[in-house]
Design a protein around this motif. Structure first.
Motif, PDB file in Angstrom:
ATOM      1  N   PRO A   1     -36.356  47.168   6.871  1.00  0.00           N
ATOM      2  CA  PRO A   1     -37.767  47.421   7.214  1.00  0.00           C
ATOM      3  C   PRO A   1     -37.916  48.165   8.535  1.00  0.00           C
ATOM      4  CG  PRO A   1     -37.485  45.177   6.430  1.00  0.00           C
ATOM      5  CD  PRO A   1     -36.106  45.749   6.584  1.00  0.00           C
ATOM      6  N   ASP A   2     -38.916  49.011   8.595  1.00  0.00           N
ATOM      7  CA  ASP A   2     -39.143  49.845   9.774  1.00  0.00           C
ATOM      8  C   ASP A   2     -40.109  49.140  10.721  1.00  0.00           C
ATOM      9  OD1 ASP A   2     -39.170  51.896  11.541  1.00  0.00           O
ATOM     10  OD2 ASP A   2     -40.367  53.260  10.303  1.00  0.00           O
TER      11      ASP A   2
ATOM     12  N   LEU B   1     -25.021  57.824  14.834  1.00  0.00           N
ATOM     13  CA  LEU B   1     -24.833  56.698  13.918  1.00  0.00           C
ATOM     14  C   LEU B   1     -23.880  55.703  14.550  1.00  0.00           C
ATOM     15  CD1 LEU B   1     -25.219  55.541  10.974  1.00  0.00           C
ATOM     16  CD2 LEU B   1     -23.115  56.756  10.389  1.00  0.00           C
ATOM     17  N   SER B   2     -24.195  54.438  14.396  1.00  0.00           N
ATOM     18  CA  SER B   2     -23.259  53.378  14.758  1.00  0.00           C
ATOM     19  C   SER B   2     -23.133  52.448  13.564  1.00  0.00           C
ATOM     20  CB  SER B   2     -23.759  52.617  15.990  1.00  0.00           C
ATOM     21  OG  SER B   2     -22.784  51.695  16.427  1.00  0.00           O
ATOM     22  N   THR B   3     -21.914  51.985  13.307  1.00  0.00           N
ATOM     23  CA  THR B   3     -21.623  51.263  12.070  1.00  0.00           C
ATOM     24  C   THR B   3     -20.793  50.025  12.356  1.00  0.00           C
ATOM     25  OG1 THR B   3     -21.586  53.357  10.861  1.00  0.00           O
ATOM     26  CG2 THR B   3     -20.568  51.476   9.784  1.00  0.00           C
TER      27      THR B   3
ATOM     28  N   ILE C   1     -26.944  51.626  12.218  1.00  0.00           N
ATOM     29  CA  ILE C   1     -28.166  52.092  12.867  1.00  0.00           C
ATOM     30  C   ILE C   1     -28.037  53.603  13.009  1.00  0.00           C
ATOM     31  CG2 ILE C   1     -27.282  51.539  15.183  1.00  0.00           C
ATOM     32  CD1 ILE C   1     -30.233  51.151  16.030  1.00  0.00           C
TER      33      ILE C   1
ATOM     34  N   ARG D   1     -37.907  53.825  20.964  1.00  0.00           N
ATOM     35  CA  ARG D   1     -36.999  53.352  19.932  1.00  0.00           C
ATOM     36  C   ARG D   1     -37.724  52.950  18.660  1.00  0.00           C
ATOM     37  NH1 ARG D   1     -31.832  49.491  20.614  1.00  0.00           N
ATOM     38  NH2 ARG D   1     -31.592  48.957  18.457  1.00  0.00           N
ATOM     39  N   TRP D   2     -38.825  52.349  18.775  1.00  0.00           N
ATOM     40  CA  TRP D   2     -39.524  51.918  17.569  1.00  0.00           C
ATOM     41  C   TRP D   2     -40.939  52.391  17.613  1.00  0.00           C
ATOM     42  CZ3 TRP D   2     -36.860  50.275  13.615  1.00  0.00           C
ATOM     43  CH2 TRP D   2     -35.583  49.745  13.858  1.00  0.00           C
TER      44      TRP D   2
ATOM     45  N   ILE E   1     -22.255  57.649  21.809  1.00  0.00           N
ATOM     46  CA  ILE E   1     -21.809  56.760  20.736  1.00  0.00           C
ATOM     47  C   ILE E   1     -21.490  55.403  21.359  1.00  0.00           C
ATOM     48  CG2 ILE E   1     -20.152  56.392  18.864  1.00  0.00           C
ATOM     49  CD1 ILE E   1     -19.496  59.390  19.005  1.00  0.00           C
ATOM     50  N   SER E   2     -21.831  54.335  20.646  1.00  0.00           N
ATOM     51  CA  SER E   2     -21.440  53.009  21.111  1.00  0.00           C
ATOM     52  C   SER E   2     -21.114  52.123  19.925  1.00  0.00           C
ATOM     53  CB  SER E   2     -22.545  52.374  21.956  1.00  0.00           C
ATOM     54  OG  SER E   2     -23.690  52.134  21.172  1.00  0.00           O
ATOM     55  N   SER E   3     -20.265  51.136  20.163  1.00  0.00           N
ATOM     56  CA  SER E   3     -19.876  50.199  19.112  1.00  0.00           C
ATOM     57  C   SER E   3     -19.578  48.850  19.740  1.00  0.00           C
ATOM     58  CB  SER E   3     -18.629  50.705  18.380  1.00  0.00           C
ATOM     59  OG  SER E   3     -18.124  49.706  17.504  1.00  0.00           O
TER      60      SER E   3
ATOM     61  N   LYS F   1     -35.148  55.719  14.923  1.00  0.00           N
ATOM     62  CA  LYS F   1     -33.983  54.941  14.514  1.00  0.00           C
ATOM     63  C   LYS F   1     -34.346  53.945  13.410  1.00  0.00           C
ATOM     64  CE  LYS F   1     -32.048  55.246  19.116  1.00  0.00           C
ATOM     65  NZ  LYS F   1     -31.406  54.572  20.243  1.00  0.00           N
ATOM     66  N   ARG F   2     -33.390  53.779  12.515  1.00  0.00           N
ATOM     67  CA  ARG F   2     -33.581  52.761  11.476  1.00  0.00           C
ATOM     68  C   ARG F   2     -32.250  52.094  11.162  1.00  0.00           C
ATOM     69  NH1 ARG F   2     -37.659  53.567   6.551  1.00  0.00           N
ATOM     70  NH2 ARG F   2     -37.153  51.340   6.511  1.00  0.00           N
ATOM     71  N   TYR F   3     -32.348  50.879  10.684  1.00  0.00           N
ATOM     72  CA  TYR F   3     -31.176  50.127  10.249  1.00  0.00           C
ATOM     73  C   TYR F   3     -30.991  50.297   8.746  1.00  0.00           C
ATOM     74  CZ  TYR F   3     -31.343  47.785  14.788  1.00  0.00           C
ATOM     75  OH  TYR F   3     -31.337  47.522  16.130  1.00  0.00           O
TER      76      TYR F   3
ATOM     77  N   GLU G   1     -14.442  54.740  10.985  1.00  0.00           N
ATOM     78  CA  GLU G   1     -15.435  55.408  11.829  1.00  0.00           C
ATOM     79  C   GLU G   1     -16.452  54.386  12.320  1.00  0.00           C
ATOM     80  OE1 GLU G   1     -17.358  59.073  10.247  1.00  0.00           O
ATOM     81  OE2 GLU G   1     -19.197  58.078  10.900  1.00  0.00           O
ATOM     82  N   LEU G   2     -16.520  54.223  13.633  1.00  0.00           N
ATOM     83  CA  LEU G   2     -17.463  53.273  14.235  1.00  0.00           C
ATOM     84  C   LEU G   2     -18.759  53.937  14.651  1.00  0.00           C
ATOM     85  CD1 LEU G   2     -14.937  51.348  16.507  1.00  0.00           C
ATOM     86  CD2 LEU G   2     -15.719  50.721  14.217  1.00  0.00           C
ATOM     87  N   GLY G   3     -18.732  55.240  14.843  1.00  0.00           N
ATOM     88  CA  GLY G   3     -19.940  55.934  15.251  1.00  0.00           C
ATOM     89  C   GLY G   3     -19.721  57.425  15.321  1.00  0.00           C
ATOM     90  N   SER G   4     -20.827  58.153  15.367  1.00  0.00           N
ATOM     91  CA  SER G   4     -20.724  59.610  15.450  1.00  0.00           C
ATOM     92  C   SER G   4     -21.945  60.180  16.158  1.00  0.00           C
ATOM     93  CB  SER G   4     -20.599  60.233  14.059  1.00  0.00           C
ATOM     94  OG  SER G   4     -21.792  60.041  13.310  1.00  0.00           O
ATOM     95  N   TRP G   5     -21.789  61.400  16.623  1.00  0.00           N
ATOM     96  CA  TRP G   5     -22.884  62.172  17.194  1.00  0.00           C
ATOM     97  C   TRP G   5     -22.714  63.618  16.755  1.00  0.00           C
ATOM     98  CZ3 TRP G   5     -22.767  65.093  22.301  1.00  0.00           C
ATOM     99  CH2 TRP G   5     -24.003  65.706  22.544  1.00  0.00           C
TER     100      TRP G   5
END
Lengths: 140, 208
Positions: free
Chosen positions: A74-75, A35-37, A55, B207-208, B150-152, A2-4, B117-121
């Motif tokens: 930044p990652d 994707l979330s926006t 993200i 996640r990271w 999806i979450s927002s 995941k990245r922003y 559009e708030l999110g997609s999968w």
């Protein structure tokens, strides 16, 4: 992974061409991607600003970062301090956000990346909470 | 959770949704869709007979936090899009929409017919996918077969509104079934049966 991203907003607002982050179509080209926006909207639903915080959870971020006008954040982990970033990367991100009008007062090298993302999110949505801003959970 | 609207769409073939009595809740009202653009019953499921139709169910939630569930019955068509609304206004197409087409699921915010559009999968929806739109003040989430996709954090639309349906496509290419809208009144998590769907393998990583 995941990245922003900070992405331009595109679209006309119809359901087939919704207001969305410009990276949306590129993210959606990858099977399994999410994707979330966060887009700041006017009361009539039109975008109030031409850019969005995103993200993206996707296998390949190269094509996403290559979308015109997109700035990859930044990652690093959300709990990392900005001090871990090389100064050129840190300054690039901070200068980019300042140029977008984000108030970065109080953000220092001791601030975490999560605090920076929170600042960007709240610039677009007072309800923003980085703990609830995610794509796909932990699938990718 | 308390069900304030549900429909198994059991009725005679050709019955328009606005003329059909739901299992629980008030009657269906067409919010968007011209003459001849309706949702109708076919084989005890619901299918559109015109493009871009929106209905709301008359059932009233006890508050603005609730779930809206729907089962997709896709008949191998790529020419469709469908989904369910939460917080749907009864005077304009305003609310939160869990939407899917042949290639992806989406979460939209609608304001007077303008969509964000708030999110997609990205995935190809499968027949019998159970989709849940979870409406909370802090988050709006879309679950597919029990898994959050999806979450927002958006909460621009705050009025409780109604639960509803939106369909795009041509009749008999796809159906929806087992509509349910459940209040978050008891604080008890409602668990729907999970249907496992085969998908391309994804790389799992932290996640990271």
């Amino acid at each position: 992974m995941k990245r922003y991203y900070i992405s331009p907003v595109v679209g006309t607002g119809t359901i087939g061409d919704a207001y969305r982050a410009a990276i949306s179509d590129t993210v959606r080209a990858q099977n399994g991607a999410g994707l979330s926006t966060v887009i700041l909207s006017n009361s009539d639903g039109t975008p109030a600003l031409p850019w969005a915080l995103c993200i993206a959870a996707a296998p390949n971020h190269v094509s996403i970062g290559n979308v015109s006008g997109v700035e990859a954040m930044p990652d690093i982990t959300l709990d990392s301090t900005l001090a871990v970033l090389p100064s050129n990367l840190r300054n690039r991100a901070l200068n980019f956000l300042t140029g977008k009008g984000v108030d970065l007062s109080g953000i220092t090298t001791s601030s975490t990346f999560g605090e920076l993302i929170d600042r960007v999110g709240k610039h677009l949505d007072v309800n923003f909470d980085r703990r609830n801003f995610d794509a796909l959970g932990n699938l990718i | 959770m308390t069900v304030f609207a549900s429909d198994a769409f059991t009725d005679s073939n050709g019955t328009l949704l606005q003329n059909h009595t739901p299992t629980v809740g008030g009657l269906w009202t067409k919010l968007v869709g011209g003459t001849g653009a309706d949702i109708e019953i076919h084989n005890n499921q619901a299918t559109p007979s015109g493009d871009g139709v929106v209905y709301y169910n008359g059932g009233t939630p006890s508050g603005a936090e609730y779930d809206v569930l729907l089962t997709q019955k896709i008949a191998g068509s790529s020419n469709y899009a469908l989904g369910q609304y939460g917080r749907l206004s009864t005077s304009a197409e305003t609310g939160y929409l869990a939407w899917s087409n042949a290639g992806a699921y989406f979460l939209y915010k609608a304001v007077s017919g303008s969509f964000t559009e708030l999110g997609s999968w990205t995935t190809a929806p499968a027949a019998n996918d159970v989709v849940k739109l979870e409406i909370r003040n802090a988050t709006k989430k879309v679950f597919v077969n029990g898994t959050q996709r999806i979450s927002s954090t958006n909460n621009d639309v705050t009025a409780a509104g109604k639960a509803g349906l939106r369909c795009y496509g041509t009749s008999t290419t796809f159906y929806v079934d087992d509509f349910s809208a459940d209040d978050l009144s008891s604080g008890v998590t409602y668990v729907r049966p999970t249907i496992l769907v085969s998908r391309a393998a994804v790389t799992r990583a932290s996640r990271w």
